[in-house]
Scaffold this motif. Structure first.
Motif, PDB file in Angstrom:
ATOM      1  N   GLU B 136      -8.962   6.558  15.424  1.00  0.00           N
ATOM      2  CA  GLU B 136     -10.263   5.919  15.278  1.00  0.00           C
ATOM      3  C   GLU B 136     -10.687   5.754  13.818  1.00  0.00           C
ATOM      4  N   GLU B 137      -9.933   6.395  12.919  1.00  0.00           N
ATOM      5  CA  GLU B 137     -10.251   6.238  11.497  1.00  0.00           C
ATOM      6  C   GLU B 137      -8.984   6.446  10.684  1.00  0.00           C
ATOM      7  N   VAL B 138      -8.784   5.572   9.688  1.00  0.00           N
ATOM      8  CA  VAL B 138      -7.643   5.727   8.785  1.00  0.00           C
ATOM      9  C   VAL B 138      -8.185   5.964   7.379  1.00  0.00           C
ATOM     10  N   ILE B 139      -7.722   7.050   6.741  1.00  0.00           N
ATOM     11  CA  ILE B 139      -8.106   7.350   5.360  1.00  0.00           C
ATOM     12  C   ILE B 139      -6.896   7.070   4.472  1.00  0.00           C
ATOM     13  N   LEU B 140      -7.054   6.156   3.528  1.00  0.00           N
ATOM     14  CA  LEU B 140      -5.940   5.829   2.638  1.00  0.00           C
ATOM     15  C   LEU B 140      -6.020   6.747   1.421  1.00  0.00           C
ATOM     16  N   ALA B 141      -5.115   7.720   1.355  1.00  0.00           N
ATOM     17  CA  ALA B 141      -5.152   8.715   0.277  1.00  0.00           C
ATOM     18  C   ALA B 141      -3.945   8.546  -0.633  1.00  0.00           C
ATOM     19  N   THR B 142      -3.578   7.292  -0.924  1.00  0.00           N
ATOM     20  CA  THR B 142      -2.519   7.060  -1.908  1.00  0.00           C
ATOM     21  C   THR B 142      -3.072   7.394  -3.297  1.00  0.00           C
ATOM     22  N   ASP B 143      -2.168   7.525  -4.273  1.00  0.00           N
ATOM     23  CA  ASP B 143      -2.586   7.947  -5.616  1.00  0.00           C
ATOM     24  C   ASP B 143      -3.554   6.952  -6.258  1.00  0.00           C
ATOM     25  N   PRO B 144      -4.491   7.437  -7.089  1.00  0.00           N
ATOM     26  CA  PRO B 144      -5.426   6.531  -7.768  1.00  0.00           C
ATOM     27  C   PRO B 144      -4.806   5.888  -9.014  1.00  0.00           C
ATOM     28  N   ASN B 145      -3.604   5.316  -8.853  1.00  0.00           N
ATOM     29  CA  ASN B 145      -2.983   4.581  -9.972  1.00  0.00           C
ATOM     30  C   ASN B 145      -2.590   3.184  -9.478  1.00  0.00           C
ATOM     31  N   ILE B 146      -1.956   2.395 -10.320  1.00  0.00           N
ATOM     32  CA  ILE B 146      -1.692   0.996  -9.965  1.00  0.00           C
ATOM     33  C   ILE B 146      -0.902   0.887  -8.656  1.00  0.00           C
ATOM     34  N   GLU B 147       0.186   1.670  -8.536  1.00  0.00           N
ATOM     35  CA  GLU B 147       1.034   1.577  -7.350  1.00  0.00           C
ATOM     36  C   GLU B 147       0.276   2.031  -6.099  1.00  0.00           C
ATOM     37  N   GLY B 148      -0.476   3.129  -6.251  1.00  0.00           N
ATOM     38  CA  GLY B 148      -1.227   3.644  -5.110  1.00  0.00           C
ATOM     39  C   GLY B 148      -2.315   2.687  -4.657  1.00  0.00           C
ATOM     40  N   GLU B 149      -2.984   2.062  -5.628  1.00  0.00           N
ATOM     41  CA  GLU B 149      -4.047   1.096  -5.306  1.00  0.00           C
ATOM     42  C   GLU B 149      -3.450  -0.125  -4.619  1.00  0.00           C
ATOM     43  N   ALA B 150      -2.302  -0.594  -5.141  1.00  0.00           N
ATOM     44  CA  ALA B 150      -1.649  -1.761  -4.543  1.00  0.00           C
ATOM     45  C   ALA B 150      -1.251  -1.463  -3.104  1.00  0.00           C
ATOM     46  N   THR B 151      -0.740  -0.250  -2.882  1.00  0.00           N
ATOM     47  CA  THR B 151      -0.328   0.141  -1.540  1.00  0.00           C
ATOM     48  C   THR B 151      -1.534   0.206  -0.606  1.00  0.00           C
ATOM     49  N   ALA B 152      -2.630   0.791  -1.101  1.00  0.00           N
ATOM     50  CA  ALA B 152      -3.847   0.907  -0.290  1.00  0.00           C
ATOM     51  C   ALA B 152      -4.383  -0.485   0.052  1.00  0.00           C
ATOM     52  N   THR B 153      -4.385  -1.402  -0.916  1.00  0.00           N
ATOM     53  CA  THR B 153      -4.873  -2.761  -0.678  1.00  0.00           C
ATOM     54  C   THR B 153      -4.000  -3.453   0.366  1.00  0.00           C
ATOM     55  N   TYR B 154      -2.691  -3.302   0.223  1.00  0.00           N
ATOM     56  CA  TYR B 154      -1.758  -3.902   1.179  1.00  0.00           C
ATOM     57  C   TYR B 154      -2.015  -3.378   2.595  1.00  0.00           C
ATOM     58  N   LEU B 155      -2.158  -2.048   2.708  1.00  0.00           N
ATOM     59  CA  LEU B 155      -2.375  -1.444   4.031  1.00  0.00           C
ATOM     60  C   LEU B 155      -3.722  -1.871   4.613  1.00  0.00           C
ATOM     61  N   ALA B 156      -4.756  -1.903   3.774  1.00  0.00           N
ATOM     62  CA  ALA B 156      -6.090  -2.288   4.249  1.00  0.00           C
ATOM     63  C   ALA B 156      -6.049  -3.690   4.834  1.00  0.00           C
ATOM     64  N   ARG B 157      -5.263  -4.565   4.183  1.00  0.00           N
ATOM     65  CA  ARG B 157      -5.153  -5.941   4.656  1.00  0.00           C
ATOM     66  C   ARG B 157      -4.426  -5.984   6.009  1.00  0.00           C
ATOM     67  N   MET B 158      -3.377  -5.173   6.138  1.00  0.00           N
ATOM     68  CA  MET B 158      -2.628  -5.156   7.400  1.00  0.00           C
ATOM     69  C   MET B 158      -3.456  -4.593   8.548  1.00  0.00           C
ATOM     70  N   LEU B 159      -4.363  -3.674   8.214  1.00  0.00           N
ATOM     71  CA  LEU B 159      -5.146  -2.994   9.256  1.00  0.00           C
ATOM     72  C   LEU B 159      -6.403  -3.783   9.630  1.00  0.00           C
ATOM     73  N   ARG B 160      -6.667  -4.853   8.883  1.00  0.00           N
ATOM     74  CA  ARG B 160      -7.920  -5.581   9.052  1.00  0.00           C
ATOM     75  C   ARG B 160      -8.136  -6.039  10.506  1.00  0.00           C
ATOM     76  N   GLY B 161      -7.081  -6.550  11.142  1.00  0.00           N
ATOM     77  CA  GLY B 161      -7.224  -7.094  12.493  1.00  0.00           C
ATOM     78  C   GLY B 161      -7.329  -6.041  13.590  1.00  0.00           C
ATOM     79  N   MET B 162      -7.178  -4.758  13.232  1.00  0.00           N
ATOM     80  CA  MET B 162      -7.042  -3.741  14.280  1.00  0.00           C
ATOM     81  C   MET B 162      -8.347  -3.076  14.684  1.00  0.00           C
ATOM     82  N   ASP B 163      -9.423  -3.416  13.995  1.00  0.00           N
ATOM     83  CA  ASP B 163     -10.728  -2.866  14.345  1.00  0.00           C
ATOM     84  C   ASP B 163     -10.770  -1.336  14.232  1.00  0.00           C
TER      85      ASP B 163
END
Lengths: 199, 199
Positions: B136-163
């Motif tokens: 019911e909730e996903v917490i993206l705890a990737t590192d707060p650096n460029i790679e981690g942010e890019a990964t979090a953004t990518y995942l957030a986009r993929m999860l967008r349709g899943m409500d």
């Protein structure tokens, strides 16, 4: 924190000198994802070193035989003996390719704070090596710090009656260094030991 | 430089991350003079970790069983999923005792320079874990650096349709730190994420 085997490895690695908890964790995770073969080689190297390596019965250097490579090398000059604190120092001096004599490893330096006195070092063994008169020069190559100087002074005094020339490695500016960054003791020694240039 | 077994050990130690030639030598000499029993324990810990530790088939965390302690713990809330890069991050979060949900270990972050793309991470496994609607909730705890942010953004986009509500760990000033030493990005984030104090 980790499950059994991982935490065990982190604990064991953390006992090594210079390996803090963060490094131990990093190394453990490296090992987790490394080839089993590479890890096996490391584990084997550890047990092999304990099984095979001992100390040379003549000079005290590390050796895989009762006597080390240098002590048994007929090309090395037995008339010049270089006295060092540790086996590491032998390697450092060998790297210079300047010295073709033999070594004597004391196993440390006199250090009253850590409770290391002359009897804890291989000084008796040194004296018996010098007894037959075959050694014609002794070079004291202990570290240029308080403990190393104290040890050199102590040895020089013990050797005084033996009629063997005793020398100490030169102190001075490190080659490739900057004069302005030299500490005052080193710079003082460099003045003291200055050498005339033949023009 | 050293005789066989000692040099072998120095070479093997020097391959570990963060262990330079000097440290490798220091550790090797420590091992030479250590108890054979202690060295045996280290060698054993190395081989044990390779023999016993694998990755949890559910979350990708390190584990001694097919499924890890956290995945099989009935007291952990399966409705909250925290996505991290590495197993080390699981341990760091567990230490806070703040999180009682479950984890998903990606096995890294998106990094085009090192050639790590989304397909190299455990993203497909994440998607299939989310498919049954139990999370019911996903917490993206990737590192707060460029790679981690890019990964979090990518995942957030993929999860967008899943409500499923998706959150990211807060960025800001480290607790116990000094404001004047914070870098400008961190300080900017701390302003952006400022929270009203109830007086």
């Amino acid at each position: 924190m980790y499950e059994g085997a991982v935490q065990d490895l982190i604990d064991e690695l953390g006992r090594l000198p210079g390996v803090g908890p963060k490094s131990a964790q990093r190394i453990a995770f490296h090992i987790l994802s490394a080839d089993a073969e590479d890890v096996g080689r490391l584990a084997h190297a550890l047990t092999e070193v304990k099984a095979r390596v001992r100390f040379c019965e003549i000079c005290g250097n590390v050796s895989e035989h009762a006597q080390c490579r240098i002590c048994t090398d007929p090309r090395r000059n037995p008339a010049v003996l270089c006295v060092v604190e540790e086996a590491k120092d032998v390697v450092a001096i060998e790297r210079t390719r300047e010295f073709r004599g033999k070594y004597h490893v004391l196993g440390g330096a006199i250090n009253p704070i850590d409770g290391v006195g002359p009897d804890d070092l291989r000084i008796r063994e040194l004296m018996s090596r010098l007894a037959d008169g075959a050694v014609e020069e002794v070079i004291l190559a202990t570290d240029p710090n308080i403990e190393g100087e104290a040890t050199a002074t102590y040895l020089a005094r013990m050797l005084r009656g033996m009629d063997i020339p005793v020398s100490r490695l030169a102190s001075g500016l490190p080659v490739g260094g900057d004069l302005e960054y030299a500490d005052e003791v080193t710079l003082g020694r460099a003045f003291e030991g200055r050498r005339r240039i033949e023009a």
